[in-house]
Design a protein around this motif. Structure first.
Motif, PDB file in Angstrom:
ATOM      1  N   LEU A  26     -40.032  61.325 -28.785  1.00  0.00           N
ATOM      2  CA  LEU A  26     -39.323  60.119 -29.211  1.00  0.00           C
ATOM      3  C   LEU A  26     -37.859  60.169 -28.784  1.00  0.00           C
ATOM      4  CD1 LEU A  26     -40.824  59.534 -32.767  1.00  0.00           C
ATOM      5  CD2 LEU A  26     -41.322  58.277 -30.662  1.00  0.00           C
ATOM      6  N   ALA A  27     -37.280  61.353 -28.775  1.00  0.00           N
ATOM      7  CA  ALA A  27     -35.886  61.481 -28.339  1.00  0.00           C
ATOM      8  C   ALA A  27     -35.732  61.063 -26.878  1.00  0.00           C
ATOM      9  CB  ALA A  27     -35.398  62.913 -28.533  1.00  0.00           C
ATOM     10  N   VAL A  28     -36.690  61.468 -26.048  1.00  0.00           N
ATOM     11  CA  VAL A  28     -36.653  61.093 -24.627  1.00  0.00           C
ATOM     12  C   VAL A  28     -36.811  59.589 -24.474  1.00  0.00           C
ATOM     13  CG1 VAL A  28     -37.919  61.267 -22.441  1.00  0.00           C
ATOM     14  CG2 VAL A  28     -37.447  63.335 -23.786  1.00  0.00           C
ATOM     15  N   ASN A  29     -37.729  59.014 -25.234  1.00  0.00           N
ATOM     16  CA  ASN A  29     -37.950  57.567 -25.154  1.00  0.00           C
ATOM     17  C   ASN A  29     -36.747  56.788 -25.687  1.00  0.00           C
ATOM     18  OD1 ASN A  29     -40.924  56.777 -24.312  1.00  0.00           O
ATOM     19  ND2 ASN A  29     -41.064  58.685 -25.476  1.00  0.00           N
ATOM     20  N   GLN A  30     -36.123  57.294 -26.749  1.00  0.00           N
ATOM     21  CA  GLN A  30     -34.941  56.613 -27.278  1.00  0.00           C
ATOM     22  C   GLN A  30     -33.822  56.584 -26.251  1.00  0.00           C
ATOM     23  OE1 GLN A  30     -32.361  58.637 -29.902  1.00  0.00           O
ATOM     24  NE2 GLN A  30     -31.907  56.836 -31.175  1.00  0.00           N
ATOM     25  N   ALA A  31     -33.687  57.657 -25.500  1.00  0.00           N
ATOM     26  CA  ALA A  31     -32.641  57.712 -24.477  1.00  0.00           C
ATOM     27  C   ALA A  31     -32.937  56.769 -23.310  1.00  0.00           C
ATOM     28  CB  ALA A  31     -32.501  59.140 -23.962  1.00  0.00           C
ATOM     29  N   ALA A  32     -34.233  56.515 -23.056  1.00  0.00           N
ATOM     30  CA  ALA A  32     -34.612  55.703 -21.892  1.00  0.00           C
ATOM     31  C   ALA A  32     -34.587  54.209 -22.158  1.00  0.00           C
ATOM     32  CB  ALA A  32     -36.008  56.105 -21.426  1.00  0.00           C
ATOM     33  N   VAL A  33     -34.928  53.803 -23.368  1.00  0.00           N
ATOM     34  CA  VAL A  33     -35.078  52.371 -23.646  1.00  0.00           C
ATOM     35  C   VAL A  33     -33.806  51.558 -23.377  1.00  0.00           C
ATOM     36  CG1 VAL A  33     -35.415  50.701 -25.528  1.00  0.00           C
ATOM     37  CG2 VAL A  33     -37.086  52.500 -25.143  1.00  0.00           C
ATOM     38  N   PRO A  34     -32.610  52.060 -23.677  1.00  0.00           N
ATOM     39  CA  PRO A  34     -31.408  51.273 -23.329  1.00  0.00           C
ATOM     40  C   PRO A  34     -31.322  50.931 -21.847  1.00  0.00           C
ATOM     41  CG  PRO A  34     -30.827  52.987 -24.886  1.00  0.00           C
ATOM     42  CD  PRO A  34     -32.253  53.253 -24.467  1.00  0.00           C
ATOM     43  N   ASN A  35     -31.893  51.758 -20.979  1.00  0.00           N
ATOM     44  CA  ASN A  35     -31.897  51.444 -19.553  1.00  0.00           C
ATOM     45  C   ASN A  35     -32.747  50.211 -19.258  1.00  0.00           C
ATOM     46  OD1 ASN A  35     -30.282  53.689 -18.963  1.00  0.00           O
ATOM     47  ND2 ASN A  35     -32.057  55.024 -18.749  1.00  0.00           N
ATOM     48  N   PHE A  36     -33.866  50.085 -19.974  1.00  0.00           N
ATOM     49  CA  PHE A  36     -34.686  48.883 -19.812  1.00  0.00           C
ATOM     50  C   PHE A  36     -33.881  47.647 -20.220  1.00  0.00           C
ATOM     51  CE2 PHE A  36     -37.847  52.209 -20.208  1.00  0.00           C
ATOM     52  CZ  PHE A  36     -38.865  51.820 -19.363  1.00  0.00           C
ATOM     53  N   LEU A  37     -33.241  47.732 -21.376  1.00  0.00           N
ATOM     54  CA  LEU A  37     -32.497  46.581 -21.882  1.00  0.00           C
ATOM     55  C   LEU A  37     -31.363  46.199 -20.940  1.00  0.00           C
ATOM     56  CD1 LEU A  37     -32.359  47.565 -25.666  1.00  0.00           C
ATOM     57  CD2 LEU A  37     -34.004  46.078 -24.516  1.00  0.00           C
ATOM     58  N   ALA A  38     -30.663  47.205 -20.422  1.00  0.00           N
ATOM     59  CA  ALA A  38     -29.563  46.939 -19.499  1.00  0.00           C
ATOM     60  C   ALA A  38     -30.078  46.303 -18.213  1.00  0.00           C
ATOM     61  CB  ALA A  38     -28.808  48.228 -19.192  1.00  0.00           C
ATOM     62  N   ALA A  39     -31.192  46.824 -17.696  1.00  0.00           N
ATOM     63  CA  ALA A  39     -31.755  46.264 -16.467  1.00  0.00           C
ATOM     64  C   ALA A  39     -32.227  44.831 -16.671  1.00  0.00           C
ATOM     65  CB  ALA A  39     -32.911  47.137 -15.971  1.00  0.00           C
ATOM     66  N   PHE A  40     -32.861  44.555 -17.816  1.00  0.00           N
ATOM     67  CA  PHE A  40     -33.306  43.194 -18.088  1.00  0.00           C
ATOM     68  C   PHE A  40     -32.112  42.237 -18.105  1.00  0.00           C
ATOM     69  CE2 PHE A  40     -37.005  45.108 -20.748  1.00  0.00           C
ATOM     70  CZ  PHE A  40     -37.700  45.403 -19.585  1.00  0.00           C
ATOM     71  N   ARG A  41     -31.040  42.662 -18.789  1.00  0.00           N
ATOM     72  CA  ARG A  41     -29.850  41.791 -18.846  1.00  0.00           C
ATOM     73  C   ARG A  41     -29.256  41.593 -17.457  1.00  0.00           C
ATOM     74  NH1 ARG A  41     -28.573  45.453 -23.225  1.00  0.00           N
ATOM     75  NH2 ARG A  41     -29.174  44.521 -25.240  1.00  0.00           N
ATOM     76  N   ASP A  42     -29.155  42.682 -16.700  1.00  0.00           N
ATOM     77  CA  ASP A  42     -28.583  42.601 -15.354  1.00  0.00           C
ATOM     78  C   ASP A  42     -29.395  41.677 -14.455  1.00  0.00           C
ATOM     79  OD1 ASP A  42     -26.649  44.394 -16.141  1.00  0.00           O
ATOM     80  OD2 ASP A  42     -27.586  46.132 -15.145  1.00  0.00           O
ATOM     81  N   GLN A  43     -30.723  41.693 -14.646  1.00  0.00           N
ATOM     82  CA  GLN A  43     -31.596  40.886 -13.787  1.00  0.00           C
ATOM     83  C   GLN A  43     -31.814  39.471 -14.335  1.00  0.00           C
ATOM     84  OE1 GLN A  43     -31.351  43.620 -11.247  1.00  0.00           O
ATOM     85  NE2 GLN A  43     -32.870  42.075 -10.701  1.00  0.00           N
ATOM     86  N   GLY A  44     -31.247  39.204 -15.495  1.00  0.00           N
ATOM     87  CA  GLY A  44     -31.317  37.844 -16.037  1.00  0.00           C
ATOM     88  C   GLY A  44     -32.619  37.485 -16.717  1.00  0.00           C
ATOM     89  N   ILE A  45     -33.291  38.474 -17.341  1.00  0.00           N
ATOM     90  CA  ILE A  45     -34.502  38.163 -18.108  1.00  0.00           C
ATOM     91  C   ILE A  45     -34.310  38.630 -19.551  1.00  0.00           C
ATOM     92  CG2 ILE A  45     -35.998  38.270 -16.087  1.00  0.00           C
ATOM     93  CD1 ILE A  45     -36.985  40.981 -17.038  1.00  0.00           C
TER      94      ILE A  45
END
Length: 318
Positions: free
Chosen positions: A265-284
């Motif tokens: 879960l620690a690894v996944n917690q560290a990774a999920v913000p990257n998804f959110l940042a990429a979604f925002r950057d790509q406009g979705i």
């Protein structure tokens, strides 16, 4: 409820008290001896149910609030009923498939005492609580009640990949099981009327989670002009490979042993913000993934950093 084609469970021996029962496909009655069936509610799914019974050789009575919808089935040999009460009393088995369980309650309340002793199978999508309430109302009317969940789209009904979940009056279910086999595989989930809808909603929950993830992936690649069709050639085998871990997750959930050497879960917690940042950057939108971040954060706060994703089941209770 209509749903994308589910995996095809294989028949098995009777399930133990705590296992998930599997579909079986009883052989229908011999030609010329098939019992009559009534189908109430002729939307896409209800019409498919009635057509399957007709194709299997059952005398079929049909009823719909908008009478014109009975026409195509009457042309196939069905008999139209003048009222819901007439339809329910017209055969030994009444199949109800309406838009909501509120509609089913209204229908039951309109029947009066004439259907006492009949069996009603409610295949309307709903909740366990609604199924139990309807079962209680049916009992008051002297009706034997079976609740059900259809794991197929209308085009699959009567085919080899369709199956229906049932719960409630087990004796009535076993009596009518050969008739119900005209729709597809039959799976009895228990005497509690709410269990069929519980299984139905749980299966659809898994389906919706998968579909939303796939659509989010397509939205992401499309921001760079990548063909969703081309990307699906990578995505489909990837999702299939990941889903193969579901039995191991289930074993962890049942045992309460969630430690992992794969992805904590620690690894996944560290990774999920990257998804959110990429979604925002790509406009979705990030709205489908924000809840995942929230529950991962809570899991870490509660001391589960070394556990696998299966631990999240324990945090999903409201």
């Amino acid at each position: 409820m209509s749903a994308p084609q589910p995996p095809v469970p294989q028949p098995s021996a009777p399930a133990s008290q705590h296992s998930v029962p599997q579909p079986s496909v009883p052989q229908p009655s011999a030609p010329g001896s098939r019992p009559p069936v009534s189908v109430l509610g002729l939307g896409m799914m209800g019409s498919a149910l009635a057509a399957a019974f007709l194709a299997a050789g059952h005398p079929v009575t049909v009823w719909n609030r908008t009478r014109s919808k009975t026409g195509p089935l009457v042309a196939q040999g069905a008999v139209p009923a003048g009222s819901a009460a007439e339809a329910v009393t017209g055969g030994g088995l009444a199949i109800v498939c309406l838009m909501t369980n509120d509609n089913v309650r209204e229908l039951l309340d309109s029947l009066g005492e004439s259907p006492a002793g009949r069996t009603v199978v409610n295949l309307t999508n709903g909740t366990p609580a609604q199924a139990r309430e309807l079962a209680a109302r049916a009992t008051e009317l002297g009706i034997r009640y079976i609740d059900g969940g259809i794991m197929a789209v209308p085009q699959m009904i009567g085919g080899p990949h369709a199956y229906v979940l049932y719960s409630g009056d087990e004796q009535a279910f076993e009596t009518h099981r050969p008739t119900l086999a005209a729709l597809g595989g039959t799976t009895f989930t228990g005497a509690d009327p709410g269990l069929a809808s519980l299984h139905d909603l749980a299966l659809l929950t898994g389906m919706y989670g998968m579909v939303v993830g796939v659509l989010q992936a397509y939205a992401l690649v499309r921001t760079e002009g990548i063909s969703a069709t081309d990307f699906s050639e990578l995505l489909v085998p990837w999702v299939g490979a990941m889903l193969s871990g579901a039995p191991q997750w289930a074993a962890a959930v049942d045992s309460g042993e969630h430690l992992t050497d794969v992805s904590s879960l620690a690894v996944n917690q560290a990774a999920v913000p990257n998804f959110l940042a990429a979604f925002r950057d790509q406009g979705i939108t990030t709205e489908f993934f924000e809840p995942l971040k929230a529950i991962l954060d809570r899991a870490i706060e509660e001391g589960h950093a070394d556990d696998g994703l299966s631990r999240l089941v324990d945090l999903m209770r409201a």
